[in-house]
Scaffold this motif. Structure first.
Motif, mmCIF file in Angstrom:
data_model
loop_
_atom_site.group_PDB
_atom_site.id
_atom_site.type_symbol
_atom_site.label_atom_id
_atom_site.label_comp_id
_atom_site.label_asym_id
_atom_site.label_seq_id
_atom_site.Cartn_x
_atom_site.Cartn_y
_atom_site.Cartn_z
ATOM 1 N N UNK A 68 0.821 -1.213 0.000
ATOM 2 C CA UNK A 68 0.000 0.000 0.000
ATOM 3 C C UNK A 68 0.858 1.267 0.000
ATOM 4 N N UNK A 69 2.043 1.189 0.549
ATOM 5 C CA UNK A 69 2.903 2.378 0.633
ATOM 6 C C UNK A 69 4.177 2.203 -0.186
ATOM 7 N N UNK A 70 4.195 1.210 -1.044
ATOM 8 C CA UNK A 70 5.416 0.909 -1.779
ATOM 9 C C UNK A 70 5.846 2.068 -2.667
ATOM 10 N N UNK A 71 4.942 2.568 -3.497
ATOM 11 C CA UNK A 71 5.304 3.657 -4.405
ATOM 12 C C UNK A 71 5.693 4.937 -3.670
ATOM 13 N N UNK A 72 4.946 5.363 -2.622
ATOM 14 C CA UNK A 72 5.411 6.538 -1.871
ATOM 15 C C UNK A 72 6.799 6.360 -1.267
ATOM 16 N N UNK A 73 7.120 5.161 -0.808
ATOM 17 C CA UNK A 73 8.456 4.912 -0.258
ATOM 18 C C UNK A 73 9.503 5.039 -1.359
ATOM 19 N N UNK A 74 9.197 4.500 -2.546
ATOM 20 C CA UNK A 74 10.135 4.599 -3.655
ATOM 21 C C UNK A 74 10.377 6.055 -4.042
ATOM 22 N N UNK A 75 9.300 6.840 -4.075
ATOM 23 C CA UNK A 75 9.433 8.258 -4.436
ATOM 24 C C UNK A 75 10.255 9.002 -3.395
ATOM 25 N N UNK A 76 10.070 8.677 -2.133
ATOM 26 C CA UNK A 76 10.844 9.335 -1.079
ATOM 27 C C UNK A 76 12.329 8.997 -1.193
#
Length: 238
Positions: A68-76
């Motif tokens: 669920x938070x994979x893409x936000x973590x990648x962007x960070x």
């Protein structure tokens, strides 16, 4: 899971699946700053560093991040690495940083980096992911530098101007004037020139691929045996 070899990753990143010529990703910075070799090389090196390091970081955290938070973590992760590159450029190549402007922070949203992070690094080991990022980054940077060099040559008749912005005073005399008393070709260094030159590069790559495919087909196709010919000899007896 079948892991690709390092040779396959190299060929894909540099040629077969090149981000700029095949996937057509990252066109905004590719066309925006490629009006000179030094600009293209500066952005290309920054992209290579961010892409390689982000792939390794994403691969390391892939097992501990929720989907669920994979893409936000990648962007960070990508944003943090981009900020580090931005601060380094401000410290050591400030004039070039000012020229590149908004395109340095925009590395965070570069589709090449996000695509490799989610499509490859999140599914492979850190070493393999880092090598994939390196090859994809080098493929993107190579097209960027070639595009910048061609546009600089067509627009000014010279190459490697202002390289001291990236390499310091040592590179102040690296400029090569190939066409003396050149009047300049303004279209080449304007945005429409970037589209034209990039289109020609894509067409050239497609033509080379077609030629290589034709050669491969000729080699693979077995040659048909020559038909047996019977020669009838007739004699005339008087």
């Amino acid at each position: 899971m079948n892991h690709p070899s390092y040779r396959e990753l190299s060929i894909n990143g540099l040629w077969k699946n090149n981000p700029a010529l095949v996937q057509l990703l990252g066109l905004c910075p590719l066309l925006g700053v490629s009006n000179s070799t030094v600009n293209a090389l500066g952005l290309g090196l920054a992209t290579v560093l961010v892409l390689s390091c982000s792939n390794i970081a994403v691969s390391l955290v892939r097992g501990v991040t929720n989907t669920a938070v994979r893409l936000p973590v990648f962007v960070m992760i990508i944003a943090a690495l981009t900020t580090c590159i931005e601060l380094l450029m401000q410290a050591f190549t400030y004039e070039l940083y000012q020229i590149l402007g908004i395109f340095i922070p925009l590395i965070t949203t570069n589709c090449v980096i996000l695509g490799r992070a989610d499509g490859f690094a999140a599914r492979h080991a850190p070493l393999l992911a880092g090598f994939d990022g390196l090859m994809m980054g080098l493929g993107f940077a190579a097209v960027l530098v070639v595009l910048g060099g061609l546009r600089e040559l067509l627009g000014t008749g010279a190459l490697f101007a202002n390289m001291q912005l990236l390499f310091g005073p040592l590179a102040s005399d690296w400029q090569i004037v190939l066409i003396g008393d050149y009047k300049g070709f303004l279209l080449a260094i304007l945005p429409p020139g970037a589209f034209i030159v990039l289109g020609l590069l894509i067409a050239l790559k497609n033509r080379i691929d077609e030629h290589l495919a034709e050669r491969a087909n000729k080699v693979e196709q077995p040659q048909a045996p020559a038909p047996n010919r019977r020669v009838r000899v007739t004699g005339v007896i008087e």
